[in-house]
Design a protein around this motif. Structure first.
Motif, PDB file in Angstrom:
ATOM      1  N   ALA A  16      41.279  36.470  41.672  1.00  0.00           N
ATOM      2  CA  ALA A  16      40.208  35.575  41.771  1.00  0.00           C
ATOM      3  C   ALA A  16      39.952  35.099  40.490  1.00  0.00           C
ATOM      4  CB  ALA A  16      39.270  36.461  42.474  1.00  0.00           C
ATOM      5  N   ARG A  17      39.449  36.169  39.441  1.00  0.00           N
ATOM      6  CA  ARG A  17      39.177  35.735  38.117  1.00  0.00           C
ATOM      7  C   ARG A  17      39.871  34.561  37.552  1.00  0.00           C
ATOM      8  NH1 ARG A  17      38.078  40.384  33.595  1.00  0.00           N
ATOM      9  NH2 ARG A  17      40.279  40.474  33.948  1.00  0.00           N
ATOM     10  N   ASP A  18      41.264  34.635  37.653  1.00  0.00           N
ATOM     11  CA  ASP A  18      41.794  33.730  37.026  1.00  0.00           C
ATOM     12  C   ASP A  18      41.934  32.608  37.796  1.00  0.00           C
ATOM     13  OD1 ASP A  18      43.071  35.421  35.464  1.00  0.00           O
ATOM     14  OD2 ASP A  18      44.842  35.778  36.530  1.00  0.00           O
ATOM     15  N   ARG A  19      41.467  32.462  39.207  1.00  0.00           N
ATOM     16  CA  ARG A  19      41.334  31.277  39.973  1.00  0.00           C
ATOM     17  C   ARG A  19      39.880  30.536  39.608  1.00  0.00           C
ATOM     18  NH1 ARG A  19      41.140  33.790  44.823  1.00  0.00           N
ATOM     19  NH2 ARG A  19      43.547  33.482  44.993  1.00  0.00           N
ATOM     20  N   ILE A  20      39.064  31.258  39.238  1.00  0.00           N
ATOM     21  CA  ILE A  20      37.687  30.439  38.979  1.00  0.00           C
ATOM     22  C   ILE A  20      37.668  30.366  37.466  1.00  0.00           C
ATOM     23  CG2 ILE A  20      36.661  31.609  41.273  1.00  0.00           C
ATOM     24  CD1 ILE A  20      35.213  33.590  39.504  1.00  0.00           C
ATOM     25  N   ALA A  21      38.374  30.596  36.700  1.00  0.00           N
ATOM     26  CA  ALA A  21      38.239  30.588  35.204  1.00  0.00           C
ATOM     27  C   ALA A  21      37.781  29.262  34.649  1.00  0.00           C
ATOM     28  CB  ALA A  21      39.433  31.129  34.620  1.00  0.00           C
ATOM     29  N   GLY A  22      38.275  28.230  35.361  1.00  0.00           N
ATOM     30  CA  GLY A  22      37.664  26.939  34.845  1.00  0.00           C
ATOM     31  C   GLY A  22      36.306  26.679  35.562  1.00  0.00           C
ATOM     32  N   CYS A  23      35.861  27.387  36.193  1.00  0.00           N
ATOM     33  CA  CYS A  23      34.483  27.076  36.824  1.00  0.00           C
ATOM     34  C   CYS A  23      33.452  28.064  36.108  1.00  0.00           C
ATOM     35  CB  CYS A  23      34.287  27.195  38.197  1.00  0.00           C
ATOM     36  SG  CYS A  23      35.152  25.805  39.082  1.00  0.00           S
ATOM     37  N   ALA A  58      31.467  30.908  45.195  1.00  0.00           N
ATOM     38  CA  ALA A  58      31.623  29.716  45.855  1.00  0.00           C
ATOM     39  C   ALA A  58      32.938  29.096  45.127  1.00  0.00           C
ATOM     40  CB  ALA A  58      30.407  28.803  45.244  1.00  0.00           C
ATOM     41  N   ALA A  59      33.159  29.008  44.096  1.00  0.00           N
ATOM     42  CA  ALA A  59      34.313  28.478  43.417  1.00  0.00           C
ATOM     43  C   ALA A  59      35.706  29.171  43.847  1.00  0.00           C
ATOM     44  CB  ALA A  59      34.312  28.546  41.967  1.00  0.00           C
ATOM     45  N   ASN A  60      35.468  30.519  44.126  1.00  0.00           N
ATOM     46  CA  ASN A  60      36.613  31.239  44.711  1.00  0.00           C
ATOM     47  C   ASN A  60      36.746  30.800  46.216  1.00  0.00           C
ATOM     48  OD1 ASN A  60      38.690  33.206  44.548  1.00  0.00           O
ATOM     49  ND2 ASN A  60      37.734  34.467  46.003  1.00  0.00           N
ATOM     50  N   ALA A  61      35.852  30.589  46.936  1.00  0.00           N
ATOM     51  CA  ALA A  61      36.135  30.242  48.269  1.00  0.00           C
ATOM     52  C   ALA A  61      36.464  28.719  48.393  1.00  0.00           C
ATOM     53  CB  ALA A  61      34.624  30.318  49.025  1.00  0.00           C
ATOM     54  N   LEU A  62      35.851  28.080  47.736  1.00  0.00           N
ATOM     55  CA  LEU A  62      36.351  26.466  47.667  1.00  0.00           C
ATOM     56  C   LEU A  62      37.825  26.393  47.053  1.00  0.00           C
ATOM     57  CD1 LEU A  62      35.505  23.497  48.547  1.00  0.00           C
ATOM     58  CD2 LEU A  62      34.742  23.233  46.320  1.00  0.00           C
ATOM     59  N   ILE A  63      38.238  26.765  46.300  1.00  0.00           N
ATOM     60  CA  ILE A  63      39.564  26.786  45.539  1.00  0.00           C
ATOM     61  C   ILE A  63      40.465  27.324  46.527  1.00  0.00           C
ATOM     62  CG2 ILE A  63      41.043  27.342  43.397  1.00  0.00           C
ATOM     63  CD1 ILE A  63      38.474  27.111  41.799  1.00  0.00           C
ATOM     64  N   ALA A  64      40.352  28.375  47.087  1.00  0.00           N
ATOM     65  CA  ALA A  64      41.286  29.162  47.741  1.00  0.00           C
ATOM     66  C   ALA A  64      41.592  28.077  49.029  1.00  0.00           C
ATOM     67  CB  ALA A  64      40.788  30.457  48.185  1.00  0.00           C
ATOM     68  N   ARG A  65      40.743  27.302  49.265  1.00  0.00           N
ATOM     69  CA  ARG A  65      41.056  26.472  50.713  1.00  0.00           C
ATOM     70  C   ARG A  65      41.150  24.977  50.306  1.00  0.00           C
ATOM     71  NH1 ARG A  65      36.298  29.132  54.098  1.00  0.00           N
ATOM     72  NH2 ARG A  65      36.874  30.547  52.365  1.00  0.00           N
ATOM     73  N   ARG A  66      41.155  24.756  49.234  1.00  0.00           N
ATOM     74  CA  ARG A  66      40.860  23.437  48.713  1.00  0.00           C
ATOM     75  C   ARG A  66      41.902  22.327  49.394  1.00  0.00           C
ATOM     76  NH1 ARG A  66      42.540  23.244  42.374  1.00  0.00           N
ATOM     77  NH2 ARG A  66      44.550  24.255  42.752  1.00  0.00           N
ATOM     78  N   ASP A  67      42.971  22.677  49.769  1.00  0.00           N
ATOM     79  CA  ASP A  67      43.871  21.872  50.210  1.00  0.00           C
ATOM     80  C   ASP A  67      43.625  21.372  51.834  1.00  0.00           C
ATOM     81  OD1 ASP A  67      45.636  21.724  48.203  1.00  0.00           O
ATOM     82  OD2 ASP A  67      46.619  23.184  48.691  1.00  0.00           O
ATOM     83  N   ARG A  68      42.700  22.162  52.347  1.00  0.00           N
ATOM     84  CA  ARG A  68      42.347  22.030  53.731  1.00  0.00           C
ATOM     85  C   ARG A  68      40.921  21.430  53.856  1.00  0.00           C
ATOM     86  NH1 ARG A  68      43.335  27.459  53.849  1.00  0.00           N
ATOM     87  NH2 ARG A  68      41.231  27.889  54.641  1.00  0.00           N
ATOM     88  N   LEU A 150      33.049  37.349  48.990  1.00  0.00           N
ATOM     89  CA  LEU A 150      33.103  38.730  48.516  1.00  0.00           C
ATOM     90  C   LEU A 150      33.780  39.141  47.670  1.00  0.00           C
ATOM     91  CD1 LEU A 150      32.622  40.246  52.160  1.00  0.00           C
ATOM     92  CD2 LEU A 150      30.806  40.113  50.558  1.00  0.00           C
ATOM     93  N   VAL A 151      34.976  38.798  47.496  1.00  0.00           N
ATOM     94  CA  VAL A 151      36.145  38.999  46.472  1.00  0.00           C
ATOM     95  C   VAL A 151      35.576  38.219  45.098  1.00  0.00           C
ATOM     96  CG1 VAL A 151      38.143  38.587  45.677  1.00  0.00           C
ATOM     97  CG2 VAL A 151      38.090  39.194  48.085  1.00  0.00           C
ATOM     98  N   GLY A 152      34.948  37.136  45.162  1.00  0.00           N
ATOM     99  CA  GLY A 152      34.490  36.289  44.088  1.00  0.00           C
ATOM    100  C   GLY A 152      33.183  37.145  43.688  1.00  0.00           C
ATOM    101  N   ASN A 153      32.554  37.798  44.501  1.00  0.00           N
ATOM    102  CA  ASN A 153      31.484  38.595  43.792  1.00  0.00           C
ATOM    103  C   ASN A 153      31.766  39.868  43.355  1.00  0.00           C
ATOM    104  OD1 ASN A 153      29.322  36.700  44.753  1.00  0.00           O
ATOM    105  ND2 ASN A 153      29.280  37.830  46.792  1.00  0.00           N
ATOM    106  N   GLY A 154      33.026  40.200  43.612  1.00  0.00           N
ATOM    107  CA  GLY A 154      33.587  41.299  43.117  1.00  0.00           C
ATOM    108  C   GLY A 154      34.103  41.433  41.565  1.00  0.00           C
ATOM    109  N   THR A 155      34.302  39.956  41.267  1.00  0.00           N
ATOM    110  CA  THR A 155      34.853  40.049  39.916  1.00  0.00           C
ATOM    111  C   THR A 155      33.689  40.524  38.741  1.00  0.00           C
ATOM    112  OG1 THR A 155      34.128  37.492  39.838  1.00  0.00           O
ATOM    113  CG2 THR A 155      36.393  38.113  40.602  1.00  0.00           C
ATOM    114  N   ILE A 156      32.568  40.417  39.288  1.00  0.00           N
ATOM    115  CA  ILE A 156      31.441  41.007  38.344  1.00  0.00           C
ATOM    116  C   ILE A 156      31.752  42.622  38.134  1.00  0.00           C
ATOM    117  CG2 ILE A 156      29.090  41.542  38.129  1.00  0.00           C
ATOM    118  CD1 ILE A 156      28.513  39.086  40.136  1.00  0.00           C
ATOM    119  N   ALA A 157      32.168  43.165  39.319  1.00  0.00           N
ATOM    120  CA  ALA A 157      32.380  44.504  38.910  1.00  0.00           C
ATOM    121  C   ALA A 157      33.558  44.714  38.033  1.00  0.00           C
ATOM    122  CB  ALA A 157      32.763  45.350  40.341  1.00  0.00           C
TER     123      ALA A 157
END
Length: 316
Positions: A16-23, A58-68, A150-157
């Motif tokens: 998830a952290r890698d996924r959102i690194a651009g945001c 937000a970025a994690n949720a959006l990027i994970a489903r952007r194709d749809r 929830l997973v995106g928030n978990g990257t803080i931990a």
């Protein structure tokens, strides 16, 4: 809703952290300059590009489903989550529409408009109902209960543990519950013994009331206070079993304590926190702890007038 622990592991959090690194950025963890008590650290999520931790989820949720979701997405957000969606959506070419309560801070509304989001104000009761009973529309991203949120928030931990593995307590503001529950689940999945506490204010403390009663109860809620982005009239039903299982408790603070914490952050660290960002510091100071405590400074969207009042020693 699925148990977030089933989606959280050190590997999935790193993904998830890698996924959102651009945001999202890796935010600083600094020690609070204060007198007495155990060490208190500040996780400065107010320094994110949108001024809030919600860029992560937000970025994690959006990027994970952007194709749809090329046709666009919608959400119900007081501002921060919607700004995270709008920020990521602008980069990905995905239109974002958000319903906001009429009590939302004007600084958050302005931020949404700058990012190109379509903003639809609705009465607070209608807005809360959208969170309490979300639509089945697949283009609607729930700002709290969505598993990717929830997973995106978990990257803080994950970041906290990398810098402060000996952390004993984390305090996060409780709005819908996604931040505190996401952090608590990630800490547990990572094998940490740190306890996660929610923080609530006198604007409305439904978690503390539910923990005392053993069930969800409705509480009085002041939706017009300077403390925005946290609190509510009652818990969201899907979050109750998670909060009861994962959180160590709720610490309630007053408006005066919250304002004093905001002033302290400005005076000692030149950090501007919104009400929900200052409340965890107020909680840490109100209930000292021997081990290292991390306060999540969740956002920095404080209206100028409220900031002026606080710096003049008044409670807005």
């Amino acid at each position: 809703m699925a148990d977030p622990l089933s989606r959280m592991s050190p590997a999935s959090l790193a993904e998830a952290r890698d996924r959102i690194a651009g945001c999202a950025i890796r935010t600083p963890l600094i020690r609070l300059e204060t007198d007495g008590g155990g060490p208190i650290f500040l996780k400065l999520e107010n320094l994110q590009p949108i001024g809030s931790f919600k860029i992560r989820c937000a970025a994690n949720a959006l990027i994970a489903r952007r194709d749809r979701l090329r046709g666009g997405v919608s959400t119900a957000s007081a501002g921060n989550f919607a700004q995270g969606l709008a920020y990521a959506g602008r980069a990905l070419g995905v239109p974002v529409t958000t319903y906001v309560p009429t009590t939302a801070a004007q600084s958050k509304i302005a931020g949404l408009q700058r990012l190109g989001a379509t903003v639809l104000p609705v009465p607070y009761e209608q807005w809360w109902a959208m969170l309490d009973t979300p639509t089945d529309d697949p283009s609607f991203i729930h700002p709290v209960t969505d598993p990717d949120v929830l997973v995106g928030n978990g990257t803080i931990a994950l970041e906290i543990l990398e810098e402060l593995p000996e952390v004993a307590r984390v305090i996060a503001p409780y709005g819908g519950g996604g931040l505190s529950v996401g952090i608590a689940a990630a800490l547990r999945a990572s094998g940490s013994q740190a306890r996660t506490f929610a923080c609530e204010t006198e604007a409305g403390a439904p978690l503390g009331a539910a923990l005392a009663a053993g069930e969800i109860v409705e509480v009085p809620f002041d939706s017009g206070s300077f403390v925005t982005g946290m609190g509510g009239p009652k818990l969201l039903p899907p979050m109750w079993p998670l909060a009861r299982t994962l959180l160590a408790g709720s610490i309630e603070v007053s408006f005066a304590q919250t304002a004093a914490a905001i002033a302290l952050l400005v005076d000692r660290h030149h950090v501007v926190a919104e009400g929900a960002g200052g409340a965890p510091v107020a909680a840490a100071l109100a209930e000292p702890h021997d081990g290292p405590t991390v306060c999540i400074i969740s956002g920095g969207h404080l209206d100028r007038g409220h900031l002026v009042s606080i710096l003049e020693g008044r409670v807005p």
